[in-house]
Structures are given as C-alpha cells and as structure tokens.
Design an enzyme around this catalytic site. Structure first.
Site, mmCIF file in Angstrom:
data_model
loop_
_atom_site.group_PDB
_atom_site.id
_atom_site.type_symbol
_atom_site.label_atom_id
_atom_site.label_comp_id
_atom_site.label_asym_id
_atom_site.label_seq_id
_atom_site.Cartn_x
_atom_site.Cartn_y
_atom_site.Cartn_z
ATOM 1 N N TYR A 61 -2.313 -16.782 13.803
ATOM 2 C CA TYR A 61 -2.275 -15.391 13.360
ATOM 3 C C TYR A 61 -0.843 -14.868 13.309
ATOM 4 C CZ TYR A 61 -1.419 -14.165 18.246
ATOM 5 O OH TYR A 61 -0.860 -14.072 19.490
ATOM 6 N N GLY A 83 16.693 -2.933 -15.622
ATOM 7 C CA GLY A 83 17.887 -2.093 -15.540
ATOM 8 C C GLY A 83 18.999 -2.652 -14.673
ATOM 9 N N ARG A 119 20.723 -10.150 -24.562
ATOM 10 C CA ARG A 119 20.038 -9.506 -23.436
ATOM 11 C C ARG A 119 19.837 -10.480 -22.291
ATOM 12 N NH1 ARG A 119 16.510 -5.101 -25.774
ATOM 13 N NH2 ARG A 119 16.729 -5.341 -27.995
ATOM 14 N N ARG A 139 1.864 -7.786 27.059
ATOM 15 C CA ARG A 139 3.096 -8.414 27.537
ATOM 16 C C ARG A 139 3.598 -7.718 28.799
ATOM 17 N NH1 ARG A 139 8.192 -8.283 23.654
ATOM 18 N NH2 ARG A 139 8.395 -6.165 24.439
ATOM 19 N N LYS A 172 11.798 -13.060 -20.033
ATOM 20 C CA LYS A 172 11.876 -12.537 -21.397
ATOM 21 C C LYS A 172 11.924 -13.680 -22.416
ATOM 22 C CE LYS A 172 14.335 -8.880 -21.980
ATOM 23 N NZ LYS A 172 15.588 -8.154 -21.855
ATOM 24 N N SER A 207 3.397 -16.999 21.517
ATOM 25 C CA SER A 207 3.571 -16.012 20.459
ATOM 26 C C SER A 207 5.060 -15.982 20.140
ATOM 27 C CB SER A 207 3.083 -14.641 20.921
ATOM 28 O OG SER A 207 3.275 -13.717 19.880
ATOM 29 N N CYS A 259 4.769 -12.415 16.738
ATOM 30 C CA CYS A 259 4.682 -10.968 16.861
ATOM 31 C C CYS A 259 6.017 -10.281 16.614
ATOM 32 C CB CYS A 259 4.112 -10.584 18.218
ATOM 33 S SG CYS A 259 5.130 -11.145 19.594
ATOM 34 N N HIS A 305 15.634 -0.416 17.919
ATOM 35 C CA HIS A 305 14.565 0.340 18.554
ATOM 36 C C HIS A 305 13.955 1.347 17.591
ATOM 37 C CE1 HIS A 305 12.962 3.659 21.009
ATOM 38 N NE2 HIS A 305 12.440 2.651 21.679
ATOM 39 N N ARG A 326 3.488 -3.788 23.928
ATOM 40 C CA ARG A 326 4.736 -3.697 24.712
ATOM 41 C C ARG A 326 4.510 -2.661 25.807
ATOM 42 N NH1 ARG A 326 7.039 -4.096 19.137
ATOM 43 N NH2 ARG A 326 8.649 -5.698 19.103
ATOM 44 N N ASP A 366 13.896 -11.736 18.789
ATOM 45 C CA ASP A 366 14.864 -12.313 19.721
ATOM 46 C C ASP A 366 15.252 -13.730 19.309
ATOM 47 O OD1 ASP A 366 15.710 -10.539 21.820
ATOM 48 O OD2 ASP A 366 13.609 -10.397 22.400
ATOM 49 N N MET A 399 20.582 -5.670 -15.026
ATOM 50 C CA MET A 399 21.613 -6.450 -15.713
ATOM 51 C C MET A 399 21.869 -5.862 -17.098
ATOM 52 S SD MET A 399 20.719 -10.208 -14.391
ATOM 53 C CE MET A 399 19.024 -10.066 -14.821
ATOM 54 N N ARG A 422 6.002 -8.283 -21.372
ATOM 55 C CA ARG A 422 6.039 -8.788 -19.987
ATOM 56 C C ARG A 422 4.910 -8.128 -19.212
ATOM 57 N NH1 ARG A 422 11.595 -5.663 -18.333
ATOM 58 N NH2 ARG A 422 10.869 -3.599 -18.814
ATOM 59 N N GLY A 471 8.421 -14.781 19.216
ATOM 60 C CA GLY A 471 9.120 -13.495 19.154
ATOM 61 C C GLY A 471 10.320 -13.684 18.246
ATOM 62 N N THR A 472 10.071 -13.550 16.962
ATOM 63 C CA THR A 472 11.121 -13.923 16.011
ATOM 64 C C THR A 472 12.275 -12.919 15.963
ATOM 65 O OG1 THR A 472 9.688 -13.009 14.321
ATOM 66 C CG2 THR A 472 9.736 -15.407 14.529
HETATM 67 C C1 PEP Z 1 10.563 -10.373 19.527
HETATM 68 O O1 PEP Z 1 11.591 -10.590 20.172
HETATM 69 O O2 PEP Z 1 10.346 -10.859 18.411
HETATM 70 C C2 PEP Z 1 9.536 -9.460 20.056
HETATM 71 C C3 PEP Z 1 8.400 -9.282 19.431
HETATM 72 O O3 PEP Z 1 9.842 -8.776 21.203
HETATM 73 P P1 PEP Z 1 10.763 -7.463 21.235
HETATM 74 O O4 PEP Z 1 10.988 -7.013 19.829
HETATM 75 O O5 PEP Z 1 10.014 -6.475 22.034
HETATM 76 O O6 PEP Z 1 11.991 -7.973 21.914
HETATM 77 MG MG MG Z 2 11.621 -10.076 22.276
#
Ligand code: PEP
Ligand code: MG
Length: 880
Positions: A851, A101, A92, A618, A22, A764, A831, A455, A562, A769, A103, A336, A766-767
C-alpha cells in the site's frame, strides 16, 4: 543511419515519441486524407542531438531538412524564395506531451523584400502580403532574436494612432508597408544587421529557435510541474502556410469536439474572419462562436463538423482542433487530445464509455490523477485570476485557493478566528508544530522558508489547507508584523492577500473563490479505479477528524498516525512540557500518566472512525526541543506557568539544543533514552484497541517504531512495546492481535533490511527522511538551492515531491527484497509524501509494496494513479 526528418505522409499517430504529438497527428491526418497543408517534421531525436552537439544543428540534419523542403516544394508546386511562385511556411514546436504556450512558433517564413512584392502581385492583395510580412518580422525578431515584442507593439500602436485606425483589420496596404519599414529599422537598430532576406537562413534560424525554446525557463518549470522529462526534446513542424488573413472569405479558429469546461457533448469553438491564428489567442478582436460560421460559409462549416466527428471517432477522445479557411477552402492545422477541467475529464470519460467508444481501462488512463486535486479544493474565479497580479512566487506546497487577511503569528490567527474572522492567511518565516492551532484556523498558509516536505507543507496537505511554502521573494518581519512582496509593497496585519497553492502564486489583493463541484461522475470513476488497482491506499491522519476525512476519500486504513501532533493541543502541551523538564524517571512517569488518557481517547476515536481498517500508529518522533519555546520572553512566561525557575527551564532548553536536530535525538532514539515514553504510548494504543473491540469492532493496531538504523535498537524498543502490550492484554483478560514494525527511513535500515525484518513485522518506507538522508540535504532547507539545480539542469524534479527512483528508489527496492528474504509475508507500505505522487505511486506498485499512504486529500489521486499503474504494468507485482 538515423532518419531525422519525416514528411507528413511518412509518419502516423503511433510515432508520437519521435515526431511529437503535433507532428504525429499531422501525419495521421494526412494519411486519413484530410485537408492538411503539406510539410515535414524534424524529430525529437534531432532536438536531443542538437543539445548533445553543443546547441548546433549538424550538417546531416540540415541536409535532410533541405531535402524534405525540396520534396514538399515539388508536391505543392511552389518554391522557397521565388517571388513569382513563393512557398511560405510556418515553423512550430511539438513535444511528445503537449505543453501549450511553452515553446515557440514562427509564421510566414520565406518572405523578404522581393518575395512580398511577388506575393502581392500573385494574390492581387497587397494589404495581405505586407500584413504577413510585418507579422514575420515581428515574430522572428521576438522568438529568434529575442527583441522584445512590446517594441513592435509600440510601433503598431503609433501607426494606428497616426492614421486614426482602431482595428488592425482596417490598416491599409500603405499603413502596413510603413509598419514593415519601421519594424526593419527597429530590427537593424537592435541587431546591427539587416533583417535576414535569405529564406534558408530564416528557416534554419527558426528551427534552431524552436529547439532552443525547449529549454526556456517557462518550459523547464512546466516540465517540472507536469512530470515531463527534460531529455524528451521537442520536434519541429515545418508546414505550408495557409492564410486566414486573405480577406473576408478567409478566417481562422479553434474548436473542441466537447465543452472543455463541462465535458458536454457539443462542438465548442471560436473563429475570426480575416485573421491569423495569433489574433484569436491575443484577444485583440473578439472571436465569434463556431455556430456562426454556418452563416458565413455553409460548406466549410459542414465539412468542419464532419471532420471534427471523424477525428473524435478516430482518436476516441475529445479533440482540440485548429483550422484555417483560405479563400473559402478549409484546412486543418492541428488536432490533439483537448485539455479539459477535471470535471470535464470525468464527464467525458464516463460518456465515452456509455457511447461504447472506449472501455474502463482506457477511460482510467485518460484522466490525469493530479487534476483530481482541483475537484477537492476551492479555486479562484477564472476571470478575477486573469486580471490579478502575482506579487511573489513560492512552492505550490498544498493545493487550493485561499483569500484572507494576513496574521503573523499562529496565536494571532487563532485569536482572530475565535473573534469570528473567517478569512485568515497565516504568514510565517516557517511553521513549527506549535503553530498547529493557528494553521488550522487559517484558510491559507504562506511561509518564506521550507520545502515541499517542510512542516508547513506536510501539515497543510494533511488538513487540506492551501499552502505556498519557501517563498523567498517575500521579506517577513515577524516582530513588527509586516511583510514586503517582491515589488516591496508592504502588507500589515489585517491586509488582504490571496494564495494559489496549486501554482505557488501570491496575490496582493482579495480575490473571489469558487467552491469545488464534485459530481456523481467522481464516485463512478473512482469505483472503476478501485476495481482495477491492486495497490492499497491508506492515509496519513493524526486525529479522529482526519481519519474520518480519510475514510470519505476512500482510504483503506491509516498508514501513518504521527502521535506528536496530538501533544500540541493546548490541553496536552503542559503535560508534555512537564514530562520534558522532569529531572528523573518518577517525575517523567507522573507527567506521562497525565498524557495517557488523552492519547487513549484519541486512538479510540481513530479506531472507531476507521471501522476496522488497519491503523498504523507511530511512536513519538520529533526532537523534544520542538515542544519548548525558544524566545526569551516565552521562556520566562512558561517558567512562571510551570512554577519552575527561569534558570531551570532555560537550562533544559540549552541542553536540548542540537546543531542538526533532524539527525539528532529523535525517533526511536527517544525511546532508547526514555523507555517510559514508548511504554505509555503502547499502553494507550493497546488499551484503546481493547476498548473499541469491546464495542464489537475488530481492531488490530500496528505499532510503528521510527528512525531505526540498527537491528539492536529496534529490538530494544520493540521489546518495550511487546512487554507493555502483553501486560495490558493480560490485565484486560481479552486476546488482542497487534503488529510491531518499523519505518524504513534511514539508508542503513534499507541496506540491512534482512536483519531488520527479523524483528519488524512490517516496513513502512519513510521516503521523506530516506530522501533527505540519501541525498544528504535537509528537507527543510533544500528548496533554497534546488531552484539553481533546476535552472542548471542538474536536477529536473524536487526529489521530495517525486521519488528519485535511481537512488532512493534503489534503497526502497533493496529494502523490499531483503525484507522479503527474511520474512516472505512482511507487510510493506510507504508513508512519505511520495505516496500521493502519481509517478512515484507507479514505482511503488512495480516494486511490490502492499500500500501507499498519503494525506487524506491526496487519497483519490493515489487511487487513480494506482489503477493506472496496474494497467500500465499488467501482470507485474503489487497486491492489496
Ligand atoms: C518520512 O520520513 O517519510 C515520514 C513519513 O516521517 P516524517 O515526515 O514524519 O519524518
Ligand atoms: Mg520520518
């Protein structure tokens, strides 16, 4: 020395980080010579300093504020607190990113018992002066002092009733004086002090309140949902008041240069005569459409149209402007980039290119990837939603709107669907893989437990189902099939509720939904994104149907299939269970042989649907106990079905029990214990690929080994895969190329990625875990305590949603660097759920992954985020 306060004529639009959106735009408009009331901006750095100094505005900053005030007084020729020539201001908030809205704002500062009289005399308008004063007392009390607004509203209503007035505009000067008197009385009763009469005190209190509002709970939540860091702080704009409530030649309004819901190129706005800004927002009086201003004040209307055009051309984007007309004269209070719906955003981006205003890259940067979600899922009818009451709030786990009758078990939901019920909401404490069929049959899923990667959340996102997870505000009794909302209203099976998976809100009623509208602009826009991005986008898909959906959304392959989800289908679970209760290898192989043709046909379906794009499959990952029932009754039934004794089945279940199953016997550890499982799965994959290739397609399967932490365990399992694959290829007598790689999801694997890469042909990440194990808290339970962490500003974001770049990100970077050291051409993907989160996608682009892979419905988001990442980090790594 740092400068903490800037006059409007000292700044410009490029100083957004310092002056807030602003403030920067007010400065820019001042520079353009537009009719902007004078003022100054206290910077975002002053706000962060305020917090660093223990929520105090230090003397230096205070001094600068009063210096700027004095300079502004000189320019406007008025004086703060002088009854004969009073200077009144608005205060403001204005952060770097707009947070509408969230603040606070306070108007009419500088009024007190004497100044109000002076103002009345000076303007010859007593009514106006006291109307302004009562607004100040109410806003100041609410925003600065925390006295509930409703208490003031009550007094206002009382006086209107006593004087038989229905419209605020019909209140007389005497009525307003009485309101002021009672407001001050209320203030004193609440605060044990008089309403502050010293304008300087009012000003400093108001600025402090705006700084404080940066950290109010709704702002914290808004920031978390919109990726705005907590250390940005807000600026404060102090600006000369102009009045829309000075009589019938005055007014106030808001307008957009294009329609914010459709994007149509047409000025769209509303105004109210004889009113201040909050009257338009509050909806007490119905505003008039902007076109009608022409009839009331042709000159002001024409001037406004000109300015609107000029601002849009200047900023090269749709503008959202606030204006006030004071005694016939037009002032612009704000401009804005206008908030817009996703379809309007696409329409505007496409139009601006056609009009030659912007190029493709600029257009790509104008659309927030997260917004695309609403184009792919149903929404509630906005009007119905406005009147609906939120009865509980959980995590916005999977977007979309769902309305339906509640069912408390997956079987009941599936059964209802078979009986023709179309509106089903599955309500569970938490879901397990067994619930898959019931989840599929439902329009929405509500769970009391579990986080964003639980899950329920992962599966719902994959299916495109709306899901609210971790909703601790409801109490579920699954046995007796009812739940209580936070107001203790009871919902039995068959009662209607509605869920908003984009906000986490639960409504205790049936709400009408509207289907998303996907326009041709969507395809055009996504094509541009694809031209620009260098990062590949794949999808996580477990079935041939998911794969087909993924392809439609533009996925360039499957990054994660999976396989366990296939085993829960009713026709497979029996063989799976037979395999688990087997007492020796022969029995196990017999059961696995029953699963082989089913897996093979699934894989054939996926390969065919993916039309030659790469597919990563997998090996079995979850702990085996997930495939067996836990309830006594269910165990007895199953034992009978399987024609084994209850004791035997119970013994197997007890034997599989683990204190911490997520760190237990799962992932590649299963293949180490039971190599025949990996053999069967590899055979199914390779045979399916060969069969599909025979039909003339080119499939190169990627076999992925999960949860590896040690090179030797990878080698052990990889050898099983390679030996099996080679044997199948030999049997078939045709050549087939395939890859064997691993998930990188255990910190030790990232740290020893140079060793791991000796065996793995791809990684790959597995972010999910990796985050769980790096932080050391469970992805299923963390949401229970994370809320406290946000409130206490220990964490700003859910690390299961937005990658923790500092810690988990470092593990990813390490994995990339070490992996490439050993195998320069190693294929690198991710993934975990972060693959569909825009800021995480930018990170993955930067560290040079090939990727990202995310649930099919998030593929368009990832494609756009990847394009934006390419533009924002031009010349950096990242290649398809
Ligand atoms: C992970 O762990 O990031 C993953 C993709 O595997 P899962 O979620 O099936 O444990
Ligand atoms: Mg995993």
């Amino acid at each position: 020395m740092l400068k903490y306060v800037y006059l409007f004529d000292e700044g410009n639009a490029s100083m957004k980080n310092l002056l807030g959106g602003k403030g920067a735009n007010l400065a820019e408009m001042t520079g353009l010579g537009l009719p902007v009331p004078r003022g100054f901006t206290v910077t975002t750095e002053a706000c962060t300093k305020y917090y660093k100094d223990g929520e105090l505005i230090c003397e230096d900053v205070k001094e600068e504020i009063f210096e700027a005030l004095a300079k502004t007084e000189k320019v406007v020729g008025k004086k703060f607190g002088n009854p004969n020539n009073p200077f009144l201001v608005s205060v403001r908030s204005g952060a770097r990113a707009s947070m509408p809205g969230m603040m606070d704002t306070i108007l009419n500062l500088g009024l007190n018992d004497t100044v109000v009289k002076g103002l009345a005399k000076l303007t010859g308008n007593e009514r106006f002066a006291y109307d302004s004063y009562r607004r100040l007392i109410q806003m100041f009390s609410d925003v600065v002092m925390g006295i509930e607004k409703s208490k003031f509203d009550k007094i206002l209503q009382e006086i209107k009733k006593e004087n038989k007035v229905s419209d605020d505009a019909d209140l007389t000067a005497d009525n307003l004086k009485e309101i002021v008197r009672r407001y001050k009385e209320l203030y004193k009763a609440e605060k044990k002090n008089e309403f502050p009469q010293e304008p300087q005190v009012q000003l400093m209190e108001a600025i402090t309140a705006v700084f404080r509002s940066w950290d109010n709970p709704r702002a914290i939540v808004y920031r978390r949902l919109n990726d705005i860091p907590g250390d940005w702080g807000t600026a404060v704009n102090v600006q000369e008041m102009v009045y829309g409530n000075m009589g019938n030649d005055s007014g106030t309004g808001v307008a957009f240069t294009r329609d914010p819901s459709t994007g149509e190129k047409k000025l769209y706005g509303e105004f109210l005569m004889n009113a201040q800004g909050e009257d338009v927002v509050a909806g007490i009086r119905t505003p008039q459409p902007i076109d009608q201003l022409r009839e009331i004040n042709q000159d002001a209307y024409n001037e406004f149209i000109n300015i609107a055009d000029r601002l849009e051309n200047h900023y090269r984007d749709m503008q959202d402007m606030e204006f006030t007309i004071e005694k016939g004269k037009l002032f612009i209070l704000q401009t804005r980039s206008g908030k817009r719906t996703a379809s309007a955003a696409l329409q505007i981006a496409v139009d601006l290119i056609e009009e030659g205003m912007i190029n493709k890259e600029e257009a790509i940067l104008k659309v927030d990837p997260r917004q695309l979600d609403s184009l792919l899922h149903p929404n509630f009818e906005p009007k119905a939603l406005k009147d609906a009451k939120v009865v509980a709030k959980g995590l916005p786990a999977s977007p979309g709107a769902a309305t339906g009758k509640v069912y408390f078990t997956a079987d009941d939901a599936a059964e209802a669907s078979k009986n023709g019920e179309k509106f089903i909401i599955l309500v569970r404490l938490e879901t397990s893989p067994e619930d898959i069929e019931g989840m599929h049959a439902s329009q929405g899923i509500l769970t009391a437990r579990g986080g964003m990667t639980s899950h329920a959340a992962v599966v719902a996102r994959g299916m495109g189902r709306c899901c609210v997870a971790g909703c601790g505000e409801i109490i579920i009794n699954e046995e007796q099939k009812y739940f209580l909302d936070k107001y203790e209203n009871r919902y039995n099976e068959g009662d209607w509720i509605s869920l908003d998976g984009s906000t986490g809100s639960v409504y205790g009623e049936k709400l009408p939904t509207i289907e998303p509208e996907v326009t041709g602009n969507f395809a055009t826009f996504m094509k541009w994104a694809d031209e620009i991005r260098t990062l590949g986008v794949r999808a996580n898909a477990d079935t041939p149907n998911d794969a087909a959906a993924a392809l439609q959304f533009g996925a360039e392959g499957i990054g994660l299939c999976r396989t366990e989800h296939m085993f829960f289908e009713p026709d497979r679970i029996a063989a799976m269970r037979e395999m688990i209760v087997s007492s020796n290898v022969e029995q196990r192989k017999k059961a696995l042989n029953k699963l082989l043709p089913m897996q093979r046909s699934d894989f054939e379906g996926i390969f065919e649907n993916m039309q030659g794009y790469p597919v990563t499959i997998r090996l079995l990952d979850p702990p085996l106990h997930e495939f067996l029932p836990q309830e006594e009754e269910d165990i007895r039934t199953l034992a009978k079905e399987m024609e084994i004794s209850y004791e035997k089945l119970k013994g197997v279940i007890v034997g599989l029990h683990e204190f911490n199953p997520m760190m237990g016997h799962r992932g590649c550890r299963l293949a180490v214990s039971y190599p025949e499982i990996a053999e069967m799965q590899t055979r199914a994959i390779i045979e399916a690929a060969i069969n599909v290739n025979k039909k003339g397609m080119s499939v190169m399967p990627e076999i992925m080994i999960p949860l590896v932490g040690e090179i030797k365990e990878l080698k052990y399992v990889k050898d099983i895969c390679v030996n099996t694959a080679e044997q199948v290829i030999k049997e078939a007598g045709v050549p087939l190329k395939y890859l064997v790689g691993t998930m990188l999801e255990i910190p030790r694997a990232a740290i020893t990625a140079d060793e791991i890469a000796e065996e793995a042909e791809f990684f790959s990440f597995g972010t999910n875990d990796l985050t769980q194990m790096a932080f050391g808290f469970s992805r299923d339970d963390a949401s229970k305590f994370l809320e406290e962490y946000y409130n206490k500003k220990i964490y700003e974001f859910d690390p299961f949603v937005k990658l923790d770049q500092k810690g988990v990100g470092k593990l990813v970077e390490m994995g990339v660097k070490l992996g490439k050291q050993t195998r320069p051409d190693i294929k690198l993907g991710i993934c975990g759920e972060h693959g569909g989160d825009p800021s995480s996608v930018e990170f993955f682009h930067k560290v040079g992954l090939n990727y990202v892979s995310c649930s099919p419905y998030r593929v368009p988001i990832a494609r756009l985020a990847a394009a934006q990442a390419a533009i924002n980090t031009k010349g950096d790594a990242g290649q398809k």
